[in-house]
Design a protein around this motif. Sequence first.
Motif, PDB file in Angstrom:
ATOM      1  N   GLN A   1      -0.306  -2.298   6.121  1.00 30.03           N
ATOM      2  CA  GLN A   1      -0.475  -1.822   7.493  1.00 30.03           C
ATOM      3  C   GLN A   1      -1.754  -2.371   8.110  1.00 30.03           C
ATOM      4  OE1 GLN A   1       1.805   0.175   9.354  1.00 30.03           O
ATOM      5  NE2 GLN A   1       0.434  -0.675  10.911  1.00 30.03           N
ATOM      6  N   ARG A   2      -2.812  -2.494   7.314  1.00 31.13           N
ATOM      7  CA  ARG A   2      -4.062  -3.074   7.823  1.00 31.13           C
ATOM      8  C   ARG A   2      -3.859  -4.523   8.242  1.00 31.13           C
ATOM      9  NH1 ARG A   2      -9.393  -0.910   4.552  1.00 31.13           N
ATOM     10  NH2 ARG A   2      -8.973   1.327   4.767  1.00 31.13           N
TER      11      ARG A   2
ATOM     12  N   LEU B   1      -6.486   0.870  -2.402  1.00 31.08           N
ATOM     13  CA  LEU B   1      -5.531   1.385  -1.433  1.00 31.08           C
ATOM     14  C   LEU B   1      -4.115   1.214  -1.961  1.00 31.08           C
ATOM     15  CD1 LEU B   1      -6.976  -0.180   1.865  1.00 31.08           C
ATOM     16  CD2 LEU B   1      -7.144   2.218   1.162  1.00 31.08           C
TER      17      LEU B   1
ATOM     18  N   GLU C   1       7.854   2.199   4.532  1.00 22.27           N
ATOM     19  CA  GLU C   1       6.796   1.481   3.819  1.00 22.27           C
ATOM     20  C   GLU C   1       7.257   0.086   3.410  1.00 22.27           C
ATOM     21  OE1 GLU C   1       5.535   3.835   0.501  1.00 22.27           O
ATOM     22  OE2 GLU C   1       3.957   4.833   1.667  1.00 22.27           O
TER      23      GLU C   1
ATOM     24  N   GLU D   1      -0.598   0.756   2.559  1.00 19.09           N
ATOM     25  CA  GLU D   1      -1.793   0.917   3.386  1.00 19.09           C
ATOM     26  C   GLU D   1      -2.450  -0.425   3.677  1.00 19.09           C
ATOM     27  OE1 GLU D   1      -3.225   5.398   1.978  1.00 19.09           O
ATOM     28  OE2 GLU D   1      -3.948   3.635   0.897  1.00 19.09           O
TER      29      GLU D   1
END
Length: 215
Positions: free
Chosen positions: A205-206, A198, A163, A202
């Motif tokens: 990652q988008r 989010l 992450e 997350e």
Amino acid sequence: MSKTPAHPPRKLRIVVVNTIVPEGGEHDAALAVQVMRGNALRIGLLESGYDIVASLPADIYLPERIAQLQPDMIIIDAESDARDVLEHIVIATRDERRPIVLFTEDDTTSSMDAAMAAGVSAYIVAGLQSERIKPVLNVALARFRQEQKLLAELSETRHKLAERKVIDRAKGILMTHHRLTEDQAYQKLRSMAMNKNLKLAEIAQRILDVEDLLG
């Protein structure tokens, strides 16, 4: 005010796996020894309060039977070479790990190494006396739980590192495209994550996914 009586602890559900000794001829003596070992194991388990849900042969149906029975622990009773048994056990516990205890007369280093690599929690040589069953199983269960805890912690650490890499890459994209400092990019990521409800990883990652599409 009366207290609600505590429920007794659930008995450990055990499947015993036996090696197959052919009957007849020179195998009669080996079969008699295996029967004695099996009886000692069964007596030790019952006297210690364990629940023997099944005694199974080490055949091709073993993985399916274990999946159906869902035991808490697997005990292998193998007088000698247990490689074929271990192969079936590995398949049976591939998706859901369980503590495995192997009682055997095979004290060769190669067999021990193969058993431990296959996931055996305790490899007991010449130790199938009924009075030893409970302490051996307690140690095996404690070791298995500790190993599972360490594996879970390792998995969590790897996940956090992955992450962090995603977040760092997303910060780099924001810094490049919007001429932001690292701290400004991080704050922008946090703001975007809060607005979208989010997690930071997350939204990061988008951003990476969009960059890949445009890139």
